[in-house]
Design a protein around this motif. Structure first.
Motif, PDB file in Angstrom:
ATOM      1  N   GLN A 133       0.819  -1.300   0.035  1.00 58.08           N
ATOM      2  CA  GLN A 133       0.006  -0.135  -0.203  1.00 58.08           C
ATOM      3  C   GLN A 133       0.872   1.312   0.088  1.00 58.08           C
ATOM      4  OE1 GLN A 133      -2.207  -0.670   3.441  1.00 58.08           O
ATOM      5  NE2 GLN A 133      -3.865  -2.052   2.502  1.00 58.08           N
ATOM      6  N   LEU A 134       1.987   1.279   0.778  1.00 50.62           N
ATOM      7  CA  LEU A 134       2.941   2.377   0.964  1.00 50.62           C
ATOM      8  C   LEU A 134       3.373   2.533  -0.525  1.00 50.62           C
ATOM      9  CD1 LEU A 134       4.024   4.671   2.352  1.00 50.62           C
ATOM     10  CD2 LEU A 134       5.961   2.733   3.311  1.00 50.62           C
ATOM     11  N   ASP A 135       3.984   1.368  -1.131  1.00 53.40           N
ATOM     12  CA  ASP A 135       4.685   1.441  -2.278  1.00 53.40           C
ATOM     13  C   ASP A 135       3.639   2.138  -3.412  1.00 53.40           C
ATOM     14  OD1 ASP A 135       7.201   0.473  -1.478  1.00 53.40           O
ATOM     15  OD2 ASP A 135       6.450  -1.580  -2.504  1.00 53.40           O
ATOM     16  N   GLU A 136       2.459   1.747  -3.349  1.00 60.81           N
ATOM     17  CA  GLU A 136       1.471   2.329  -4.399  1.00 60.81           C
ATOM     18  C   GLU A 136       1.049   3.756  -4.170  1.00 60.81           C
ATOM     19  OE1 GLU A 136      -2.097   0.090  -3.859  1.00 60.81           O
ATOM     20  OE2 GLU A 136      -1.109  -1.884  -4.644  1.00 60.81           O
ATOM     21  N   LEU A 137       0.975   4.253  -2.839  1.00 65.45           N
ATOM     22  CA  LEU A 137       1.025   5.516  -2.508  1.00 65.45           C
ATOM     23  C   LEU A 137       2.107   6.302  -2.899  1.00 65.45           C
ATOM     24  CD1 LEU A 137      -0.797   7.643  -1.068  1.00 65.45           C
ATOM     25  CD2 LEU A 137       0.590   7.196   1.089  1.00 65.45           C
ATOM     26  N   LEU A 138       3.205   5.885  -2.660  1.00 65.51           N
ATOM     27  CA  LEU A 138       4.371   6.481  -3.205  1.00 65.51           C
ATOM     28  C   LEU A 138       4.773   6.659  -4.465  1.00 65.51           C
ATOM     29  CD1 LEU A 138       6.983   5.564  -0.131  1.00 65.51           C
ATOM     30  CD2 LEU A 138       5.924   7.727  -0.623  1.00 65.51           C
ATOM     31  N   GLY A 139       4.217   5.562  -5.265  1.00 64.29           N
ATOM     32  CA  GLY A 139       4.416   5.464  -6.591  1.00 64.29           C
ATOM     33  C   GLY A 139       3.342   6.381  -7.374  1.00 64.29           C
TER      34      GLY A 139
END
Length: 128
Positions: free
Chosen positions: A102-108
């Protein structure tokens, strides 16, 4: 001894048992097959009594059992107990991995404004 490895006290006993490097080495050895106290003692510079105490800790934690085979008293690894510990750990690992995704998606995810702001810098870098 029949212990609930997944109960709070069982988890404490299992992880405390595995906290000791000698006991972890014994578990690793037993993962290859049953062994006697003498066989488990071979790689260590400790007394057989100390090895027996380590085995008792592992037994109390529900990680190993002993049986009688004529004069031999082999120690057996309880693979099911280790599997239950692994399953307990995995449930938290899966939650953590989900949060990282989820964090990767948010940062991406970038907004069009952020892309425009970064584009001149990229072009300037390409011209160098």
């Amino acid at each position: 001894m029949d212990h609930d490895v997944l109960g709070p006290e069982g988890l404490d006993r299992a992880f405390m048992a595995l906290a000791d490097p000698v006991r972890r080495a014994m578990v690793a050895r037993l993962s290859r097959g049953d062994a006697t106290v003498n066989e488990l003692a071979e790689p260590f510079a400790i007394t057989k009594q100390a090895v027996s105490k380590h085995i008792q800790v592992l037994e109390h934690a529900g990680l190993v059992t002993r049986s009688r085979d004529a004069q031999r008293r082999p120690v057996h690894l309880d693979a099911a107990a280790l599997e239950r510990l692994t399953a307990w750990i995995d449930q938290y690992r899966l939650i953590a991995e989900s949060r990282f995704r989820q964090l990767d998606e948010l940062l991406g995810a970038t907004t069009p404004h952020e892309e425009q702001a970064s584009t001149p810098a990229k072009k300037k870098e390409e011209l160098k």
